[in-house]
Structures are given as C-alpha cells and as structure tokens.
Design a protein around this motif. Structure first.
Motif, short mmCIF file in Angstrom:
data_model
loop_
_atom_site.label_atom_id
_atom_site.label_comp_id
_atom_site.label_asym_id
_atom_site.label_seq_id
_atom_site.Cartn_x
_atom_site.Cartn_y
_atom_site.Cartn_z
N PRO A 215 0.88 -1.20 0.05
CA PRO A 215 0.00 -0.19 -0.08
C PRO A 215 0.90 1.40 0.15
N PHE A 216 2.24 1.23 -0.32
CA PHE A 216 3.05 2.30 -0.22
C PHE A 216 4.12 2.22 -1.30
N SER A 217 4.66 3.17 -1.44
CA SER A 217 5.83 3.50 -2.48
C SER A 217 7.28 3.11 -1.80
N ASN A 218 8.05 2.74 -2.50
CA ASN A 218 9.50 2.61 -1.93
C ASN A 218 10.43 3.97 -2.07
N GLN A 219 11.40 4.14 -1.65
CA GLN A 219 12.31 5.34 -1.72
C GLN A 219 12.29 6.06 -3.07
N ASN A 220 12.04 5.01 -4.21
CA ASN A 220 12.38 5.62 -5.48
C ASN A 220 11.08 5.65 -6.18
N GLY A 221 10.07 5.97 -5.32
CA GLY A 221 8.51 6.17 -5.77
C GLY A 221 7.81 5.01 -6.43
N LYS A 222 8.39 3.92 -6.46
CA LYS A 222 7.74 2.73 -6.99
C LYS A 222 7.12 1.80 -6.12
N ARG A 223 5.83 1.12 -6.42
CA ARG A 223 5.08 0.34 -5.62
C ARG A 223 5.68 -0.87 -5.89
N GLU A 224 5.92 -1.73 -4.74
CA GLU A 224 6.51 -3.14 -4.88
C GLU A 224 5.25 -4.15 -4.39
N ALA A 225 5.47 -5.42 -4.72
CA ALA A 225 4.64 -6.39 -4.48
C ALA A 225 5.18 -7.41 -3.63
N ASP A 226 4.43 -8.33 -3.01
CA ASP A 226 4.57 -9.46 -2.34
C ASP A 226 4.15 -10.60 -3.03
N PHE A 227 5.08 -11.53 -3.12
CA PHE A 227 4.50 -12.79 -3.94
C PHE A 227 4.34 -13.85 -2.85
N ILE A 228 2.98 -14.13 -2.88
CA ILE A 228 2.34 -14.98 -1.91
C ILE A 228 2.07 -16.38 -2.46
N ASN A 229 2.59 -17.48 -1.61
CA ASN A 229 2.34 -18.83 -2.07
C ASN A 229 1.27 -19.29 -1.41
N CYS A 230 0.25 -19.91 -2.28
CA CYS A 230 -1.09 -20.50 -1.58
C CYS A 230 -1.36 -21.60 -2.03
N VAL A 231 -2.33 -22.40 -1.42
CA VAL A 231 -2.78 -23.97 -1.88
C VAL A 231 -4.29 -23.73 -1.48
N ALA A 232 -5.08 -24.33 -2.72
CA ALA A 232 -6.35 -24.60 -2.73
C ALA A 232 -6.61 -26.16 -2.77
#
Length: 137
Positions: free
Chosen positions: A36-53
């Motif tokens: 929900p926030f930008s890094n120091q360079n002003g870019k949005r980062e993402a987290d990669f979440i492993n899921c199981v169904a």
C-alpha cells in the motif's frame, strides 16, 4: 487465537493442479499483492504469496484462472518443514485458501490487458449504470 488472511492480487503463473494418491485435487498458486506504499524511488512493490487450494476449489481455479487473473483469497497461514535432497531442513509458509473469489474471468483479463482503462465489465459490453445509493461505500 486467530489466524485469518485476506488477500487480493494477480496470479503470477497458471495454477498447478495435482491429485493426491487418494484422488483429492490440490492446486498450488502464487499471487502478487501490491504493497500500500511506494519505496524510496517512488515505485510500488509487491509481495509474492504462495497459496494452496483443495478439492473442487482447486479444480475450478485451474480450469478458469490463469497467469495475470485477479483473485481474492480468504484463508489462514500455515507453516511446514521438510528435509531437502541436500539433507537440510527447509521451511515453507503458505496461505491455505479456504475461499477463492474469481474477480475477473479469462476473457475479461485478456481484454483488460489490451485496454488498460475502464472496468473489466466495460470490455464485456455490460453497462454500469449505478446511482450513489447503490454503492456499498
């Protein structure tokens, strides 16, 4: 005690559907969730979440969703460990999906990639005529 996770993100690859020796369907998938926030360079980062169904939900996910599809996941975090081929103990943290919401279909994702503006429903030819009273917020 409470262990509850709610995520909305895009599949990073097509879901991997397998079956246990007893014939139970299981799908592994990873979603990219924007921070929900930008890094120091002003870019949005993402987290990669492993899921199981599991079971029917796993089959539906594999049959109707693909890389880039937007999904919502309700579930719980689970950790496990196993011994790798090198003899070292490996630890894994995954979200066990109790419910997966398909937030767009295969065709709406493809057409939204072509046109980055508007809603996915707009590309399907479905008019969106809502008054302020109908909005949930």
């Amino acid at each position: 005690m409470l262990n509850k996770v709610v995520l909305v993100g895009r599949l990073t690859r097509d879901p991997e559907l397998r079956y246990t020796p007893n014939g139970v369907a299981v799908a592994n998938f990873t979603i990219a969730v924007n921070r929900p926030f930008s890094n120091q360079n002003g870019k949005r980062e993402a987290d990669f979440i492993n899921c199981v169904a599991w079971r029917r939900q796993a089959e539906n996910l594999a049959n109707f969703m693909k890389k880039g599809s937007m999904v919502g996941v309700d579930g719980r975090i689970q950790t496990r460990s196993f011994e790798g081929q090198d003899g070292k103990r490996n630890f894994v943290t995954e979200v066990m999906a109790e419910q997966v919401q398909f937030l767009e279909g295969k065709t709406s994702n493809e057409s939204s990639e072509q046109s980055q503006s508007g809603s996915p429903l707009e590309n399907e030819g479905i008019p969106m005529d809502l008054s302020d009273d109908e909005l949930p917020f």
